[in-house]
Write a protein that holds these residues in place. Sequence first.
Motif, PDB file in Angstrom:
ATOM      1  N   LEU A   1      43.428  39.853  50.858  1.00 21.45           N
ATOM      2  CA  LEU A   1      43.524  39.772  49.406  1.00 21.45           C
ATOM      3  C   LEU A   1      42.212  39.296  48.805  1.00 21.45           C
ATOM      4  O   LEU A   1      41.665  38.267  49.218  1.00 21.45           O
ATOM      5  N   GLY A   2      41.711  40.041  47.831  1.00 25.77           N
ATOM      6  CA  GLY A   2      40.547  39.626  47.067  1.00 25.77           C
ATOM      7  C   GLY A   2      40.976  39.293  45.653  1.00 25.77           C
ATOM      8  O   GLY A   2      41.860  39.941  45.102  1.00 25.77           O
ATOM      9  N   PHE A   3      40.367  38.272  45.064  1.00 18.68           N
ATOM     10  CA  PHE A   3      40.684  37.908  43.684  1.00 18.68           C
ATOM     11  C   PHE A   3      39.424  37.413  43.004  1.00 18.68           C
ATOM     12  O   PHE A   3      38.446  37.058  43.663  1.00 18.68           O
ATOM     13  N   GLY A   4      39.434  37.412  41.684  1.00 17.15           N
ATOM     14  CA  GLY A   4      38.282  36.912  40.945  1.00 17.15           C
ATOM     15  C   GLY A   4      38.478  37.044  39.451  1.00 17.15           C
ATOM     16  O   GLY A   4      39.459  37.625  38.985  1.00 17.15           O
ATOM     17  N   SER A   5      37.521  36.526  38.702  1.00 19.47           N
ATOM     18  CA  SER A   5      37.608  36.562  37.242  1.00 19.47           C
ATOM     19  C   SER A   5      37.230  37.919  36.669  1.00 19.47           C
ATOM     20  O   SER A   5      37.379  38.152  35.482  1.00 19.47           O
ATOM     21  N   SER A   6      36.744  38.823  37.543  1.00 16.91           N
ATOM     22  CA  SER A   6      36.440  40.191  37.115  1.00 16.91           C
ATOM     23  C   SER A   6      36.899  41.146  38.219  1.00 16.91           C
ATOM     24  O   SER A   6      37.116  40.745  39.365  1.00 16.91           O
ATOM     25  N   ALA A   7      37.024  42.408  37.853  1.00 17.57           N
ATOM     26  CA  ALA A   7      37.438  43.421  38.827  1.00 17.57           C
ATOM     27  C   ALA A   7      36.420  43.524  39.955  1.00 17.57           C
ATOM     28  O   ALA A   7      36.787  43.635  41.133  1.00 17.57           O
ATOM     29  N   SER A   8      35.138  43.461  39.622  1.00 18.50           N
ATOM     30  CA  SER A   8      34.116  43.581  40.662  1.00 18.50           C
ATOM     31  C   SER A   8      34.128  42.386  41.607  1.00 18.50           C
ATOM     32  O   SER A   8      33.913  42.534  42.812  1.00 18.50           O
ATOM     33  N   ALA A   9      34.411  41.197  41.091  1.00 15.47           N
ATOM     34  CA  ALA A   9      34.488  40.009  41.953  1.00 15.47           C
ATOM     35  C   ALA A   9      35.658  40.125  42.927  1.00 15.47           C
ATOM     36  O   ALA A   9      35.530  39.776  44.105  1.00 15.47           O
ATOM     37  N   ALA A  10      36.793  40.625  42.463  1.00 14.51           N
ATOM     38  CA  ALA A  10      37.959  40.802  43.333  1.00 14.51           C
ATOM     39  C   ALA A  10      37.671  41.826  44.423  1.00 14.51           C
ATOM     40  O   ALA A  10      38.019  41.624  45.595  1.00 14.51           O
ATOM     41  N   THR A  11      37.019  42.919  44.059  1.00 12.62           N
ATOM     42  CA  THR A  11      36.686  43.961  45.026  1.00 12.62           C
ATOM     43  C   THR A  11      35.723  43.434  46.082  1.00 12.62           C
ATOM     44  O   THR A  11      35.892  43.679  47.278  1.00 12.62           O
ATOM     45  N   THR A  12      34.723  42.675  45.663  1.00 15.52           N
ATOM     46  CA  THR A  12      33.768  42.089  46.600  1.00 15.52           C
ATOM     47  C   THR A  12      34.459  41.133  47.562  1.00 15.52           C
ATOM     48  O   THR A  12      34.212  41.152  48.764  1.00 15.52           O
ATOM     49  N   MET A  13      35.366  40.313  47.042  1.00 16.02           N
ATOM     50  CA  MET A  13      36.057  39.341  47.881  1.00 16.02           C
ATOM     51  C   MET A  13      36.976  40.016  48.904  1.00 16.02           C
ATOM     52  O   MET A  13      37.187  39.494  49.992  1.00 16.02           O
ATOM     53  N   ALA A  14      37.513  41.177  48.566  1.00 15.66           N
ATOM     54  CA  ALA A  14      38.407  41.888  49.492  1.00 15.66           C
ATOM     55  C   ALA A  14      37.658  42.495  50.669  1.00 15.66           C
ATOM     56  O   ALA A  14      38.273  42.949  51.624  1.00 15.66           O
ATOM     57  N   ASN A  15      36.339  42.484  50.623  1.00 14.88           N
ATOM     58  CA  ASN A  15      35.516  43.039  51.698  1.00 14.88           C
ATOM     59  C   ASN A  15      35.566  42.099  52.901  1.00 14.88           C
ATOM     60  O   ASN A  15      34.963  41.032  52.896  1.00 14.88           O
ATOM     61  N   THR A  16      36.267  42.499  53.960  1.00 11.31           N
ATOM     62  CA  THR A  16      36.461  41.621  55.117  1.00 11.31           C
ATOM     63  C   THR A  16      35.199  41.396  55.936  1.00 11.31           C
ATOM     64  O   THR A  16      35.195  40.559  56.825  1.00 11.31           O
TER      65      THR A  16
ATOM     66  N   ALA B   1      43.109  31.034  35.662  1.00 14.30           N
ATOM     67  CA  ALA B   1      44.006  31.867  34.854  1.00 14.30           C
ATOM     68  C   ALA B   1      43.493  33.311  34.759  1.00 14.30           C
ATOM     69  O   ALA B   1      42.292  33.564  34.814  1.00 14.30           O
ATOM     70  N   ASN B   2      44.436  34.238  34.628  1.00 15.42           N
ATOM     71  CA  ASN B   2      44.183  35.660  34.342  1.00 15.42           C
ATOM     72  C   ASN B   2      43.255  36.327  35.363  1.00 15.42           C
ATOM     73  O   ASN B   2      42.314  37.026  34.996  1.00 15.42           O
ATOM     74  N   GLN B   3      43.538  36.140  36.628  1.00 16.78           N
ATOM     75  CA  GLN B   3      42.718  36.679  37.714  1.00 16.78           C
ATOM     76  C   GLN B   3      42.983  38.167  37.961  1.00 16.78           C
ATOM     77  O   GLN B   3      44.065  38.673  37.668  1.00 16.78           O
ATOM     78  N   TYR B   4      41.976  38.823  38.530  1.00 20.70           N
ATOM     79  CA  TYR B   4      42.100  40.204  39.029  1.00 20.70           C
ATOM     80  C   TYR B   4      42.385  40.134  40.523  1.00 20.70           C
ATOM     81  O   TYR B   4      41.883  39.240  41.211  1.00 20.70           O
ATOM     82  N   PHE B   5      43.164  41.112  41.029  1.00 20.02           N
ATOM     83  CA  PHE B   5      43.539  41.143  42.439  1.00 20.02           C
ATOM     84  C   PHE B   5      43.395  42.548  43.001  1.00 20.02           C
ATOM     85  O   PHE B   5      43.674  43.534  42.319  1.00 20.02           O
ATOM     86  N   THR B   6      42.990  42.626  44.253  1.00 23.75           N
ATOM     87  CA  THR B   6      43.001  43.861  45.022  1.00 23.75           C
ATOM     88  C   THR B   6      43.048  43.463  46.493  1.00 23.75           C
ATOM     89  O   THR B   6      43.022  42.277  46.822  1.00 23.75           O
ATOM     90  N   GLY B   7      43.117  44.432  47.382  1.00 17.33           N
ATOM     91  CA  GLY B   7      43.152  44.078  48.792  1.00 17.33           C
ATOM     92  C   GLY B   7      43.024  45.295  49.684  1.00 17.33           C
ATOM     93  O   GLY B   7      43.149  46.434  49.223  1.00 17.33           O
TER      94      GLY B   7
END
Length: 108
Positions: free
Chosen positions: A49-64, A85-91
């Motif tokens: 799971l990647g999360f962040g305050s922006s869509a790009s931050a969430a995508t970067t964090m999901a990079n294993t 609050a109000n985080q973006y998520f992807t995975g």
Amino acid sequence: MGIMPFTPMGNTVTFTAAASPPTPVQALSSIIGATQYRVHNQGNSVIYLGFGSSASAATTMANTSVVGSTITMVPSSVEVFTLNANQYFTGITDTGTAKVYIMAGDGM
């Protein structure tokens, strides 16, 4: 102060984790300050799971490949996380796909 059961305070958002991270979704709260998120990995695959305050931050964090950057969730699991609050998520998954549901709220 006791532990409260999780109380939904926003809409449920969903994405399907796969080998490449899908477009991140934003879990918005209906009140100011709801910083807990109930995350349900409904799939049969481990998700990163990647999360962040922006869509790009969430995508970067999901990079294993970035050591320590993800939260790992086993198949068919539910977790509650305290984040901003109000985080973006992807995975992503190692194999297959997994449907993931996220809701902002308060409590455990």
